[in-house]
Design a protein around this motif. Structure first.
Motif, PDB file in Angstrom:
ATOM      1  N   MET A  96       0.871  -1.173   0.000  1.00 11.81           N
ATOM      2  CA  MET A  96       0.000   0.000   0.000  1.00 11.81           C
ATOM      3  C   MET A  96       0.909   1.223   0.000  1.00 11.81           C
ATOM      4  O   MET A  96       1.889   1.255   0.735  1.00 11.81           O
ATOM      5  CB  MET A  96      -0.858   0.048   1.257  1.00 11.81           C
ATOM      6  CG  MET A  96      -1.728  -1.153   1.481  1.00 11.81           C
ATOM      7  SD  MET A  96      -2.607  -1.032   3.063  1.00 11.81           S
ATOM      8  CE  MET A  96      -1.270  -0.810   4.226  1.00 11.81           C
ATOM      9  N   THR A  97       0.576   2.201  -0.818  1.00 14.02           N
ATOM     10  CA  THR A  97       1.380   3.417  -0.824  1.00 14.02           C
ATOM     11  C   THR A  97       0.549   4.624  -1.218  1.00 14.02           C
ATOM     12  O   THR A  97      -0.363   4.518  -2.026  1.00 14.02           O
ATOM     13  CB  THR A  97       2.599   3.290  -1.765  1.00 14.02           C
ATOM     14  OG1 THR A  97       3.387   4.473  -1.673  1.00 14.02           O
ATOM     15  CG2 THR A  97       2.176   3.049  -3.209  1.00 14.02           C
ATOM     16  N   GLY A  98       0.902   5.733  -0.638  1.00 14.93           N
ATOM     17  CA  GLY A  98       0.303   6.999  -1.018  1.00 14.93           C
ATOM     18  C   GLY A  98       1.150   7.729  -2.027  1.00 14.93           C
ATOM     19  O   GLY A  98       0.759   8.783  -2.536  1.00 14.93           O
ATOM     20  N   GLU A  99       2.318   7.180  -2.328  1.00 14.23           N
ATOM     21  CA  GLU A  99       3.233   7.813  -3.277  1.00 14.23           C
ATOM     22  C   GLU A  99       2.764   7.622  -4.713  1.00 14.23           C
ATOM     23  O   GLU A  99       2.168   6.603  -5.054  1.00 14.23           O
ATOM     24  CB  GLU A  99       4.636   7.221  -3.125  1.00 14.23           C
ATOM     25  CG  GLU A  99       5.263   7.520  -1.787  1.00 14.23           C
ATOM     26  CD  GLU A  99       6.664   6.960  -1.662  1.00 14.23           C
ATOM     27  OE1 GLU A  99       7.325   6.704  -2.700  1.00 14.23           O
ATOM     28  OE2 GLU A  99       7.103   6.761  -0.521  1.00 14.23           O
ATOM     29  N   ILE A 100       3.058   8.599  -5.530  1.00 13.81           N
ATOM     30  CA  ILE A 100       2.804   8.478  -6.956  1.00 13.81           C
ATOM     31  C   ILE A 100       3.993   7.732  -7.548  1.00 13.81           C
ATOM     32  O   ILE A 100       5.146   8.143  -7.371  1.00 13.81           O
ATOM     33  CB  ILE A 100       2.633   9.859  -7.613  1.00 13.81           C
ATOM     34  CG1 ILE A 100       1.408  10.552  -7.021  1.00 13.81           C
ATOM     35  CG2 ILE A 100       2.530   9.731  -9.128  1.00 13.81           C
ATOM     36  CD1 ILE A 100       1.240  11.988  -7.439  1.00 13.81           C
ATOM     37  N   LEU A 101       3.721   6.622  -8.215  1.00 14.97           N
ATOM     38  CA  LEU A 101       4.786   5.772  -8.730  1.00 14.97           C
ATOM     39  C   LEU A 101       4.903   5.911 -10.245  1.00 14.97           C
ATOM     40  O   LEU A 101       3.897   5.824 -10.954  1.00 14.97           O
ATOM     41  CB  LEU A 101       4.507   4.307  -8.378  1.00 14.97           C
ATOM     42  CG  LEU A 101       4.306   3.998  -6.889  1.00 14.97           C
ATOM     43  CD1 LEU A 101       3.918   2.547  -6.703  1.00 14.97           C
ATOM     44  CD2 LEU A 101       5.564   4.326  -6.098  1.00 14.97           C
ATOM     45  N   ASP A 102       6.115   6.087 -10.731  1.00 13.92           N
ATOM     46  CA  ASP A 102       6.317   6.094 -12.168  1.00 13.92           C
ATOM     47  C   ASP A 102       6.289   4.638 -12.659  1.00 13.92           C
ATOM     48  O   ASP A 102       6.347   3.695 -11.871  1.00 13.92           O
ATOM     49  CB  ASP A 102       7.621   6.797 -12.548  1.00 13.92           C
ATOM     50  CG  ASP A 102       8.857   6.156 -11.925  1.00 13.92           C
ATOM     51  OD1 ASP A 102       8.838   4.953 -11.605  1.00 13.92           O
ATOM     52  OD2 ASP A 102       9.860   6.874 -11.763  1.00 13.92           O
ATOM     53  N   MET A 103       6.175   4.444 -13.943  1.00 16.62           N
ATOM     54  CA  MET A 103       6.025   3.094 -14.500  1.00 16.62           C
ATOM     55  C   MET A 103       7.202   2.176 -14.182  1.00 16.62           C
ATOM     56  O   MET A 103       6.987   1.012 -13.817  1.00 16.62           O
ATOM     57  CB  MET A 103       5.755   3.149 -16.009  1.00 16.62           C
ATOM     58  CG  MET A 103       4.327   3.559 -16.338  1.00 16.62           C
ATOM     59  SD  MET A 103       3.048   2.644 -15.419  1.00 16.62           S
ATOM     60  CE  MET A 103       3.237   1.024 -16.122  1.00 16.62           C
ATOM     61  N   PRO A 104       8.462   2.614 -14.304  1.00 15.91           N
ATOM     62  CA  PRO A 104       9.561   1.706 -13.954  1.00 15.91           C
ATOM     63  C   PRO A 104       9.506   1.251 -12.486  1.00 15.91           C
ATOM     64  O   PRO A 104       9.755   0.080 -12.191  1.00 15.91           O
ATOM     65  CB  PRO A 104      10.819   2.531 -14.233  1.00 15.91           C
ATOM     66  CG  PRO A 104      10.393   3.546 -15.244  1.00 15.91           C
ATOM     67  CD  PRO A 104       8.963   3.858 -14.914  1.00 15.91           C
ATOM     68  N   THR A 105       9.159   2.165 -11.584  1.00 15.70           N
ATOM     69  CA  THR A 105       9.057   1.802 -10.169  1.00 15.70           C
ATOM     70  C   THR A 105       7.898   0.847  -9.949  1.00 15.70           C
ATOM     71  O   THR A 105       8.030  -0.163  -9.245  1.00 15.70           O
ATOM     72  CB  THR A 105       8.883   3.058  -9.297  1.00 15.70           C
ATOM     73  OG1 THR A 105       9.984   3.938  -9.529  1.00 15.70           O
ATOM     74  CG2 THR A 105       8.804   2.705  -7.825  1.00 15.70           C
ATOM     75  N   LEU A 106       6.759   1.135 -10.565  1.00 16.10           N
ATOM     76  CA  LEU A 106       5.595   0.259 -10.439  1.00 16.10           C
ATOM     77  C   LEU A 106       5.908  -1.131 -10.989  1.00 16.10           C
ATOM     78  O   LEU A 106       5.576  -2.140 -10.374  1.00 16.10           O
ATOM     79  CB  LEU A 106       4.390   0.868 -11.161  1.00 16.10           C
ATOM     80  CG  LEU A 106       3.074   0.120 -11.016  1.00 16.10           C
ATOM     81  CD1 LEU A 106       2.672  -0.037  -9.557  1.00 16.10           C
ATOM     82  CD2 LEU A 106       1.978   0.833 -11.799  1.00 16.10           C
ATOM     83  N   ASP A 107       6.578  -1.190 -12.134  1.00 12.10           N
ATOM     84  CA  ASP A 107       6.964  -2.483 -12.707  1.00 12.10           C
ATOM     85  C   ASP A 107       7.889  -3.249 -11.771  1.00 12.10           C
ATOM     86  O   ASP A 107       7.764  -4.462 -11.601  1.00 12.10           O
ATOM     87  CB  ASP A 107       7.624  -2.299 -14.073  1.00 12.10           C
ATOM     88  CG  ASP A 107       6.632  -1.886 -15.146  1.00 12.10           C
ATOM     89  OD1 ASP A 107       5.413  -2.073 -14.947  1.00 12.10           O
ATOM     90  OD2 ASP A 107       7.083  -1.367 -16.189  1.00 12.10           O
ATOM     91  N   SER A 108       8.814  -2.528 -11.145  1.00 15.78           N
ATOM     92  CA  SER A 108       9.722  -3.155 -10.184  1.00 15.78           C
ATOM     93  C   SER A 108       8.948  -3.712  -8.995  1.00 15.78           C
ATOM     94  O   SER A 108       9.194  -4.835  -8.547  1.00 15.78           O
ATOM     95  CB  SER A 108      10.752  -2.129  -9.703  1.00 15.78           C
ATOM     96  OG  SER A 108      11.490  -2.634  -8.626  1.00 15.78           O
ATOM     97  N   PHE A 109       7.997  -2.944  -8.485  1.00 18.44           N
ATOM     98  CA  PHE A 109       7.188  -3.391  -7.362  1.00 18.44           C
ATOM     99  C   PHE A 109       6.348  -4.605  -7.744  1.00 18.44           C
ATOM    100  O   PHE A 109       6.146  -5.502  -6.925  1.00 18.44           O
ATOM    101  CB  PHE A 109       6.286  -2.278  -6.848  1.00 18.44           C
ATOM    102  CG  PHE A 109       7.007  -1.231  -6.041  1.00 18.44           C
ATOM    103  CD1 PHE A 109       8.242  -1.467  -5.463  1.00 18.44           C
ATOM    104  CD2 PHE A 109       6.435   0.009  -5.848  1.00 18.44           C
ATOM    105  CE1 PHE A 109       8.896  -0.508  -4.714  1.00 18.44           C
ATOM    106  CE2 PHE A 109       7.076   0.981  -5.094  1.00 18.44           C
ATOM    107  CZ  PHE A 109       8.313   0.720  -4.527  1.00 18.44           C
TER     108      PHE A 109
END
Length: 151
Positions: A96-109
């Motif tokens: 769960m996160t309140g941070e806005i994630l860019d696509m590379p970070t989201l893909d990593s997660f």
């Protein structure tokens, strides 16, 4: 007023042998709300107010699912996930996160976590995911490794 969730402060076994969800967040009001939602959905759960306390609980008794916040002091959700993956690779992890994630970070997660939810989380979608990851009373195989897609 929200009731107090049990905050894990020791490494004593919690919850007997019933499969449980471990909820991890350093923000007490969020942790209490999430505890109420998960418990209200019929799941046994334990809360930990830090990544370190979550690790202690995992050493005592492995949870069926771990739900963690990303931003926490000292041991954040990412570091907790790496520790869990190294020791218990089949345990589903929900971020769960309140941070806005860019696509590379989201893909990593998405390579590390079973599911990623942006706060405020969609409770219906979250509970649907959790229901798929938790065993039913009639299917409690200890070697269960099935991890349904919650994306």
């Amino acid at each position: 007023m929200l009731s107090s969730a049990p905050i894990l402060t020791t490494t004593a076994p919690v919850g007997g042998t019933k499969p449980y969800v471990l909820l991890v967040d350093d923000h007490a009001p969020s942790l209490r709300q999430l505890h109420q939602v998960v418990k209200g959905a019929g799941h046994s759960c334990v809360v930990a107010s830090s990544g370190a306390l979550a690790l202690s609980q995992c050493d005592v008794r492995r949870p069926q699912v771990i739900v963690t916040d990303l931003s926490m002091p000292n041991l954040d959700g990412r570091a907790l996930a790496h520790w869990i993956r190294a020791r218990y690779p089949s345990v589903p992890l929900i971020l769960m996160t309140g941070e806005i994630l860019d696509m590379p970070t989201l893909d990593s997660f998405r390579r590390t976590f079973t599911a990623v939810f942006r706060k405020p989380i969609d409770l219906d979608r979250f509970l649907e995911c959790l229901d798929r990851l938790m065993p039913t009373e009639s299917f409690l195989e200890p070697t269960l490794t099935y991890m349904p897609d919650c994306s």
